[in-house]
Design a protein around this motif. Structure first.
Motif, short mmCIF file in Angstrom:
data_model
loop_
_atom_site.label_atom_id
_atom_site.label_comp_id
_atom_site.label_asym_id
_atom_site.label_seq_id
_atom_site.Cartn_x
_atom_site.Cartn_y
_atom_site.Cartn_z
N MET A 71 0.81 -1.22 0.00
CA MET A 71 0.00 0.00 0.00
C MET A 71 0.84 1.27 0.00
SD MET A 71 -3.22 -0.92 2.52
CE MET A 71 -2.19 -1.46 3.89
N GLY A 72 2.17 1.11 -0.01
CA GLY A 72 3.05 2.26 -0.05
C GLY A 72 3.23 2.95 1.28
N ILE A 73 2.96 2.24 2.38
CA ILE A 73 3.10 2.82 3.72
C ILE A 73 4.50 2.57 4.23
CG2 ILE A 73 2.27 2.73 6.10
CD1 ILE A 73 -0.44 1.92 5.04
N ASN A 74 5.17 3.62 4.65
CA ASN A 74 6.53 3.51 5.19
C ASN A 74 6.49 2.74 6.50
OD1 ASN A 74 8.79 4.69 7.10
ND2 ASN A 74 9.49 4.99 4.99
N LEU A 75 7.33 1.72 6.63
CA LEU A 75 7.31 0.87 7.81
C LEU A 75 7.74 1.61 9.07
CD1 LEU A 75 8.73 -2.49 6.38
CD2 LEU A 75 6.35 -1.83 6.76
N ASP A 76 8.71 2.52 8.92
CA ASP A 76 9.14 3.28 10.09
C ASP A 76 8.04 4.22 10.57
OD1 ASP A 76 11.68 2.10 10.12
OD2 ASP A 76 12.44 3.52 8.64
N ALA A 77 7.32 4.83 9.62
CA ALA A 77 6.21 5.70 9.99
C ALA A 77 5.11 4.89 10.67
CB ALA A 77 5.66 6.41 8.75
N PHE A 78 4.84 3.70 10.13
CA PHE A 78 3.84 2.84 10.76
C PHE A 78 4.27 2.43 12.16
CE2 PHE A 78 1.92 -1.20 11.86
CZ PHE A 78 0.59 -0.99 11.56
N GLY A 79 5.57 2.16 12.30
CA GLY A 79 6.08 1.79 13.62
C GLY A 79 5.88 2.90 14.63
N ALA A 80 6.09 4.15 14.18
CA ALA A 80 5.89 5.29 15.08
C ALA A 80 4.43 5.44 15.46
CB ALA A 80 6.41 6.56 14.43
N VAL A 81 3.55 5.37 14.46
CA VAL A 81 2.11 5.50 14.73
C VAL A 81 1.62 4.32 15.56
CG1 VAL A 81 -0.17 5.62 13.69
CG2 VAL A 81 1.72 6.86 12.65
N GLY A 82 2.10 3.11 15.23
CA GLY A 82 1.72 1.94 16.01
C GLY A 82 2.16 2.07 17.46
N GLY A 83 3.35 2.60 17.68
CA GLY A 83 3.81 2.82 19.05
C GLY A 83 2.92 3.81 19.79
N LEU A 84 2.47 4.85 19.07
CA LEU A 84 1.58 5.84 19.68
C LEU A 84 0.24 5.19 20.06
CD1 LEU A 84 0.87 8.75 20.44
CD2 LEU A 84 0.16 9.12 18.06
N VAL A 85 -0.29 4.36 19.17
CA VAL A 85 -1.55 3.67 19.46
C VAL A 85 -1.41 2.77 20.69
CG1 VAL A 85 -3.19 1.96 18.59
CG2 VAL A 85 -2.36 3.76 17.08
#
Length: 210
Positions: A71-85
């Motif tokens: 889907m073109g989602i950056n894994l590091d960005a997802f990791g940051a958002v996932g950590g926030l969640v």
């Protein structure tokens, strides 16, 4: 990363155990209601529940990262958002003294549904819910090596062992815990979860900016 340290494996295992919380006495009461209503034995019910949870988490670990990449989602960005969640879930547990909405708190309050209550809503979302799935994808995105995959397998195995052992053997003892004790355990777990989530947030931000 080509290898993982014992600290990464422990963080993954502890984080997944806290967020799935298979040892929650209230979930045990839900389990008892379900197996009684369906005429299941405790051993068979615990095995089936463990299988459901293991498959859900394994799929998240193996396919989640590839789905994000497609889907073109950056894994590091997802990791940051996932950590926030995950951190927000921890704060919710810390202040409420119970499970978060992402852990299936609403479904737990509504009670067993028709059909296989061990799969829905007990296995998902009450145990292996959105929070657990996000945790698996976040940790797997932080380490894409075979060693990282092994760390995820270790974390899933820990959850599987605790899930089966608790629902099969420890239920009658822990089900009698006082509500205040359950709330204290939830708040302690929330504090741990919030800390791990914040660490994952900082790691994702650091990796994103190189």
């Amino acid at each position: 990363m080509g290898s993982v340290g014992i600290d990464f494996i422990l963080q993954a295992a502890v984080g997944l155990l806290v967020i799935t919380a298979p040892f929650d006495p209230v979930k045990l009461l839900f389990f008892n209601q379900t197996v009684t209503a369906r005429g299941m034995g405790r051993t068979g019910g615990a095995l089936r529940l463990t299988l459901y949870v293991t498959v859900i988490l394994a799929i998240a670990a193996l396919v989640g990262k590839e789905a994000l990449t497609a889907m073109g989602i950056n894994l590091d960005a997802f990791g940051a958002v996932g950590g926030l969640v995950i951190a927000l879930m921890g704060f919710e547990m810390l202040y409420s003294g119970g499970a978060s909405q992402a852990q299936g708190e609403r479904q737990r309050e509504e009670g067993p549904e028709s059909g296989d209550g061990l799969l829905i809503p007990l296995a998902i979302p009450m145990i292996a819910g959105p929070g657990a799935i996000t945790t698996m994808i976040t940790f797997s995105s932080q380490n894409t090596s075979w060693a990282g995959l092994g760390a995820m397998a270790t974390a899933i195995a820990a959850v599987a062992i605790v899930t089966f052992g608790f629902y099969r053997y420890m239920g009658s003892l822990l089900a009698r815990m006082k509500p205040t004790t359950v709330a204290i355990m939830a708040r302690l777990g929330g504090l741990i979860l919030a800390t791990l989530g914040f660490q994952m947030l900082l790691a994702g931000i650091g990796n994103f900016y190189g």
